[in-house]
Every structure is written in structure tokens, then in C-alpha cells.
Design a protein around this motif. Structure first.
Motif, PDB file in Angstrom:
ATOM      1  N   VAL A 224       3.469 -11.252   5.416  1.00  0.00           N
ATOM      2  CA  VAL A 224       3.865 -10.964   6.803  1.00  0.00           C
ATOM      3  C   VAL A 224       2.858 -10.037   7.460  1.00  0.00           C
ATOM      4  O   VAL A 224       2.482 -10.221   8.630  1.00  0.00           O
ATOM      5  N   VAL A 225       2.398  -9.033   6.740  1.00  0.00           N
ATOM      6  CA  VAL A 225       1.398  -8.105   7.286  1.00  0.00           C
ATOM      7  C   VAL A 225       0.104  -8.846   7.612  1.00  0.00           C
ATOM      8  O   VAL A 225      -0.518  -8.617   8.659  1.00  0.00           O
ATOM      9  N   ASP A 226      -0.309  -9.755   6.733  1.00  0.00           N
ATOM     10  CA  ASP A 226      -1.532 -10.514   6.980  1.00  0.00           C
ATOM     11  C   ASP A 226      -1.416 -11.366   8.250  1.00  0.00           C
ATOM     12  O   ASP A 226      -2.402 -11.595   8.946  1.00  0.00           O
ATOM     13  N   ARG A 227      -0.175 -11.820   8.552  1.00  0.00           N
ATOM     14  CA  ARG A 227       0.022 -12.671   9.731  1.00  0.00           C
ATOM     15  C   ARG A 227       0.233 -11.872  11.002  1.00  0.00           C
ATOM     16  O   ARG A 227      -0.212 -12.269  12.086  1.00  0.00           O
ATOM     17  N   LEU A 257      -0.625  -4.308  -3.868  1.00  0.00           N
ATOM     18  CA  LEU A 257      -0.627  -5.140  -2.664  1.00  0.00           C
ATOM     19  C   LEU A 257      -1.110  -4.377  -1.430  1.00  0.00           C
ATOM     20  O   LEU A 257      -1.067  -4.917  -0.321  1.00  0.00           O
ATOM     21  N   ASP A 258      -1.559  -3.131  -1.639  1.00  0.00           N
ATOM     22  CA  ASP A 258      -2.056  -2.292  -0.547  1.00  0.00           C
ATOM     23  C   ASP A 258      -0.992  -2.107   0.543  1.00  0.00           C
ATOM     24  O   ASP A 258      -1.254  -2.244   1.743  1.00  0.00           O
ATOM     25  N   LEU A 259       0.202  -1.740   0.104  1.00  0.00           N
ATOM     26  CA  LEU A 259       1.331  -1.557   1.023  1.00  0.00           C
ATOM     27  C   LEU A 259       1.851  -0.126   1.018  1.00  0.00           C
ATOM     28  O   LEU A 259       2.951   0.141   1.523  1.00  0.00           O
ATOM     29  N   ASP A 260       1.086   0.814   0.481  1.00  0.00           N
ATOM     30  CA  ASP A 260       1.587   2.179   0.314  1.00  0.00           C
ATOM     31  C   ASP A 260       2.001   2.832   1.632  1.00  0.00           C
ATOM     32  O   ASP A 260       2.971   3.584   1.669  1.00  0.00           O
ATOM     33  N   GLY A 261       1.301   2.563   2.706  1.00  0.00           N
ATOM     34  CA  GLY A 261       1.660   3.165   3.990  1.00  0.00           C
ATOM     35  C   GLY A 261       2.583   2.303   4.822  1.00  0.00           C
ATOM     36  O   GLY A 261       2.909   2.651   5.959  1.00  0.00           O
ATOM     37  N   ILE A 262       3.010   1.182   4.239  1.00  0.00           N
ATOM     38  CA  ILE A 262       3.814   0.203   4.992  1.00  0.00           C
ATOM     39  C   ILE A 262       5.234   0.110   4.457  1.00  0.00           C
ATOM     40  O   ILE A 262       6.210   0.090   5.224  1.00  0.00           O
TER      41      ILE A 262
END
Length: 395
Positions: A224-227, A257-262
Motif C-alpha cells: 500500500v505504501v508503494d502505491r 520492510l522499512d516500515l519503522d516510521g509507518i
């Protein structure tokens, strides 16, 4: 009428909260409930006593997860002693009805039958597998005066295709979860959480437990973040000591997944309605459920819902009408549905409004209390009590 509600787990969770809220509603009708709890945390006992209910806690071991073989072996070894202790509680509570929760709460069921107390056995779980499901169903069928299930899907999970039992869905307090009364203030969030008008807030509610399938939500979030870019994910749920390794796996996956701040794990919160008010989209990513209360609370709060098709979820919401229902364990399908909800703002508002109306008509606390009262009367009288309209006929 006096009901002794026998719960197999003393922690605060969906079945416990359902039992307490229904007990409060039934008290208004002259039906008094007391509670029987096993060893463990005192959190639910404290909440129950504060609301004026009696709680009985003989020295009863608690069932553990299946991999805790030794603990569960000791539980079985103590079955005769536990059954005698519970029978004494029935006498002390002057119980007219025993409400046994959980498919494996066998000692309470045996004690009620041996003490000739009318028995309502409540199946509210779909995580058990064969042959445990069939054994539990056979014991309940032999002992119970009334068998109730938390959803039609629970009935299918445990019992043969030609059987049919009383369905009692979990309730939601549509007054407490009323979006017109709740302030969606971002001041309730930690400073590290980035929420602004440009970001879509995706939220989930439930303890950090493998059945909640949060790993699939994390993988879906990456897509979802990529989109769509600007997304914040809030996961509200307690970190269970018994699931510490699962929590560590989630944290490692979040970093990978590089989602630490998300993605933010907010822990246990008592302001669930306020948290829901902050969500643009509510997501249930579970791999197993019965009748999840979090979905009902999101419905009442008029949130657009994306949920996996597990347990009674498709009985709660209809795909395309009240939300988006997707297969479990499929991060791609979950991401696609969330993306559709993000892009279709008018449609997600329409589905949210329909979900609120359905919560009011089908899943209100008053409706749930009606169903409990009918089940108790049927167990005492030995005759079926009339059912109300089926949820499948209500839009």
C-alpha cells in the motif's frame, strides 16, 4: 434467575467483555450473573467486582496453548478435583443456570451436569482442530441443555452438517461506540506518530497474537505504501507475555520492510472508540476468529472495514455492502482491498454508514441480551424459546 458464567481464561478479552456487558444488561431485567474464573491475572476480576458482580476463584488451573503439553497434562490430571471445586461454587452461588464458555471448559460442564444445574454451553472459538473439535462437540451434546455458538461458522467448525444450534453473536454498545459523540483527537497519540490531513490512517485492534495475522497486514502495508505513499498504520493491542517471540518477529519484519516510521504498535488502550475515530480504514487481518468484537466496534463507529473471511466475519459484514471481505493469509488481496478503500472515498463512506445501521439493527447489546435470556429460559424450561429474525435477512 441467577446465572454462573464460567470463563476458562481470566484475562480481559472478547469473551470476557461480552459476558460482562451482557450481565449488566440482564441485571436490568432481574437476571443476576456471577463469574467463575481460573488462576491467573486479576484484571478482569477487578473490573467485574467494580461493577458489582460476585466473582468466584477456586484454585483452578488454566488451559494453556497447545504447545504447553506439560501444563495441559496437569490440567487434565486435576480434572476430578477441579470438577468438585466447581460444583461447590454452583451451590455457593445458588445458580439456576450454568453458562459455560469455551469448547474445552470440560470441568465446568461436567460439574453443572453432575449438580443437575441447567447448562448452556457456549462455543466461541474456531482455532481448535480435528479431532479436538469433534470430541468437544460430543461432550457438549451429551451434557448441555442448550448449545449456543458465536456465529454460524462456529457451528460448522465443531458440529456435523445436519446439526443446528442457537447463534448468539457478540454485542456492541452502539451508544458507547457512536461516531457522533467521539472526538477523534490526535492528541491521544504519541508524538512519534505522524498523522496529518495528507495521510491515510489505517488501524487494527487486537492483542499481538498469531491468530490476528499481523504479519500479513505488515506485508500488505508495504504494498500500500508503494502505491499510495502517505500512510500511517496504528495497531492497538496488548503485548502478551506468552506471545513475546511473535511480537519480536513482527518488529523484525517491520524493520525488514522499512516500515519503522509507518507502522506503530500502540499497546493496550482503554480508549478504543477514540482510536477507531482516528482510523480512515479499519483492517482485520486475522487467520482465525469466531465473531470478532473489533469488527462490530468498527461497524458501530461507521468505519470502512477491510476484513479477512474467517469465522463469522462474513455474517457480520457483506462484501461490497458493509466493507471489503478478502481471503485470509493473502497479503496481496488485503493490500488490493485497502487500496480500493483509499481510492474510493465516497464508496468507503457509504459502506461505513451501512455498517453502522447493521450494527444497530442486528448486533446491539439489547439484541444480544435478548438472545442470552431466551437461551437461559430454554435451558431451565427444557423447551426451545422463539428466535428473533435471522441476521441474514437484515441489510
Amino acid at each position: 434467575m441467577r446465572v454462573l458464567n464460567c470463563l476458562p481464561d481470566p484475562r480481559v478479552g472478547g469473551p470476557q467483555l461480552r459476558a460482562l456487558s451482557v450481565a449488566e444488561k440482564l441485571r436490568e431485567r432481574g437476571i443476576e450473573t456471577s463469574f467463575l474464573l481460573p488462576n491467573g491475572t486479576d484484571a478482569f476480576e477487578q473490573r467485574t467486582v467494580e461493577r458489582g458482580f460476585d466473582v468466584y476463584r477456586p484454585d483452578l488451573p488454566r488451559l494453556r496453548p497447545p504447545h504447553r503439553i506439560g501444563a495441559n497434562a496437569r490440567h487434565l490430571a486435576n480434572l476430578p478435583s477441579s470438577t468438585r471445586q466447581i460444583a461447590r461454587v454452583f451451590d455457593a452461588a445458588s445458580a439456576d443456570v450454568a453458562h459455560v464458555n469455551g469448547p474445552l471448559n470440560v470441568q465446568a460442564g461436567i460439574a453443572a451436569a453432575a449438580d443437575d444445574v441447567p447448562l448452556v454451553w457456549h462455543f466461541n472459538d474456531t482455532s481448535m482442530s480435528w479431532p479436538v473439535t469433534r470430541i468437544a462437540a460430543a461432550v457438549a451434546t451429551r451434557l448441555a441443555d442448550e448449545i449456543v455458538v458465536a456465529a454460524d461458522a462456529v457451528d460448522d467448525h465443531y458440529f456435523s452438517a445436519d446439526s443446528s444450534h442457537r447463534t448468539i453473536y457478540a454485542p456492541v454498545d452502539v451508544n458507547a461506540f457512536d461516531p457522533d459523540r467521539i472526538d477523534p483527537s490526535v492528541d491521544r497519540l504519541p508524538e512519534a506518530v505522524n498523522v496529518d490531513s495528507e495521510r491515510t490512517v489505517i488501524g487494527a485492534i487486537g492483542n499481538l497474537n498469531p491468530i490476528k495475522g499481523y504479519e500479513y497486514l505488515l506485508r500488505a502495508t508495504r504494498r500500500v505504501v508503494d502505491r499510495h505513499g502517505s500512510v500511517t498504520v496504528l495497531i492497538v493491542g496488548k503485548r502478551l507475555e506468552t506471545r513475546a517471540e511473535y511480537v519480536r518477529r513482527l518488529e523484525r519484519l517491520r524493520s525488514k520492510l522499512d516500515l519503522d516510521g509507518i507502522v506503530h504498535f500502540l499497546g493496550h488502550r482503554s480508549d478504543v472508540a477514540e482510536m477507531l475515530a482516528l482510523f480512515d480504514i479499519f483492517v482485520l487481518s486475522s487467520v482465525a476468529e469466531a465473531c470478532p468484537m473489533a469488527v462490530l466496534e468498527a461497524m458501530a463507529m461507521r468505519r470502512p472495514i477491510v476484513a479477512t473471511d474467517v469465522g463469522g466475519v462474513s455474517e457480520q459484514i457483506r462484501d461490497g455492502t458493509h466493507g471489503w471481505v478478502v481471503p485470509p493469509k493473502e497479503s496481496g488481496s488485503l493490500a488490493t482491498a485497502v487500496s480500493q478503500a483509499i481510492c474510493q472515498s465516497e464508496e468507503r463512506r457509504r459502506r461505513g454508514k451501512r455498517a453502522r445501521r447493521r450494527a444497530e439493527r442486528v448486533f446491539s447489546l439489547a439484541r444480544c441480551a435478548d438472545r442470552h435470556e431466551r437461551a437461559y429460559l430454554a435451558a431451565v424450561d427444557g423447551e426451545p424459546a422463539a428466535e428473533d429474525v435471522s441476521p441474514s435477512t437484515v441489510s
